[in-house]
Design a protein around this motif. Structure first.
Motif, mmCIF file in Angstrom:
data_model
loop_
_atom_site.group_PDB
_atom_site.id
_atom_site.type_symbol
_atom_site.label_atom_id
_atom_site.label_comp_id
_atom_site.label_asym_id
_atom_site.label_seq_id
_atom_site.Cartn_x
_atom_site.Cartn_y
_atom_site.Cartn_z
ATOM 1 N N GLN A 97 0.818 -1.208 0.000
ATOM 2 C CA GLN A 97 0.000 0.000 0.000
ATOM 3 C C GLN A 97 0.860 1.269 0.000
ATOM 4 O O GLN A 97 0.375 2.338 -0.339
ATOM 5 N N ALA A 100 1.147 3.701 -3.133
ATOM 6 C CA ALA A 100 -0.121 4.392 -3.356
ATOM 7 C C ALA A 100 -0.330 5.478 -2.302
ATOM 8 O O ALA A 100 -0.763 6.597 -2.627
ATOM 9 N N VAL A 101 -0.014 5.178 -1.056
ATOM 10 C CA VAL A 101 -0.162 6.164 0.019
ATOM 11 C C VAL A 101 0.748 7.364 -0.232
ATOM 12 O O VAL A 101 0.323 8.521 -0.084
ATOM 13 N N THR A 103 1.921 8.391 -3.117
ATOM 14 C CA THR A 103 1.432 9.116 -4.279
ATOM 15 C C THR A 103 0.244 10.008 -3.902
ATOM 16 O O THR A 103 0.175 11.179 -4.304
ATOM 17 N N ILE A 104 -0.681 9.471 -3.120
ATOM 18 C CA ILE A 104 -1.835 10.260 -2.684
ATOM 19 C C ILE A 104 -1.381 11.425 -1.798
ATOM 20 O O ILE A 104 -1.858 12.552 -1.946
ATOM 21 N N ALA A 105 -0.442 11.154 -0.899
ATOM 22 C CA ALA A 105 0.074 12.220 -0.034
ATOM 23 C C ALA A 105 0.743 13.318 -0.863
ATOM 24 O O ALA A 105 0.540 14.512 -0.607
ATOM 25 N N PHE A 107 0.074 14.028 -3.971
ATOM 26 C CA PHE A 107 -0.995 14.713 -4.700
ATOM 27 C C PHE A 107 -1.644 15.775 -3.818
ATOM 28 O O PHE A 107 -1.833 16.918 -4.244
ATOM 29 N N LEU A 108 -1.973 15.391 -2.589
ATOM 30 C CA LEU A 108 -2.594 16.346 -1.664
ATOM 31 C C LEU A 108 -1.646 17.504 -1.361
ATOM 32 O O LEU A 108 -2.071 18.663 -1.263
ATOM 33 N N TRP A 148 3.697 4.706 -11.481
ATOM 34 C CA TRP A 148 2.450 3.970 -11.688
ATOM 35 C C TRP A 148 2.092 3.819 -13.146
ATOM 36 O O TRP A 148 1.590 2.779 -13.571
#
Length: 166
Positions: A97, A100-101, A103-105, A107-108, A148
């Motif tokens: 995970q 993905a975590v 990448t999301i962090a 992005f935010l 990704w």
């Protein structure tokens, strides 16, 4: 001085030779250059010879042309190693995970930075630092997305080349 450091200097006159100096076969390539300049096979001696010889560019280019096939094979091996490393990382993290975590962090963080830059005045004394940090974060985000999605059509072709070579 290390062979990698010398590689950037040599690359100005002989790009393939300079790139090969930065790879795992740097010492062997350095030996070719040392022989052309008639100096000891160490990076410091070669660097000094290159810096002090007015014909250094010509000699380096001659070495590159004389050993073009070997240099091409070395660069291919280096590239295949890097490609295998990327593929291994993707395979290793397939069930994790964490990428993905991250990448999301990122992005935010990018969205937050852009919003802050748009809606908050930038202090003049800190503007350069803010822009530098913003650029670094956006670069990290781009790297995460490339992880990704792959970086380009060329990545797919490189992957196919690696698979057919094994």
């Amino acid at each position: 001085m290390a062979w990698e450091e010398l590689g950037s200097t040599v690359a100005k006159s002989a790009p393939a030779l300079g790139a090969a100096l930065g790879g795992p076969a740097g010492a062997a390539v350095g030996g070719l250059i040392a022989a052309a300049f008639g100096v000891d096979r160490n990076a410091a001696a070669v660097a000094e010879a290159v810096a002090n010889d007015p014909e250094a560019a010509v000699k380096l280019r001659e070495v590159e042309l004389r050993h073009a096939e070997v240099l091409a094979e070395l660069m291919t091996q280096r590239y295949l190693g890097e490609l295998a490393d990327v593929q291994h990382a993707r395979t290793t993290h397939r069930d994790s995970q964490m990428p993905a975590v991250l990448t999301i962090a990122l992005f935010l963080l990018v969205v937050g930075l852009i919003a802050a830059l748009m809606y908050q005045p930038t202090p003049e004394s800190n503007s350069e630092v803010i822009y530098l940090v913003t650029g670094q974060i956006i670069g990290a985000f781009a790297t995460a997305i490339a992880y990704w999605l792959g970086s380009s059509r060329g990545s797919a072709e490189k992957q196919r080349a690696l698979e057919t070579r094994q």
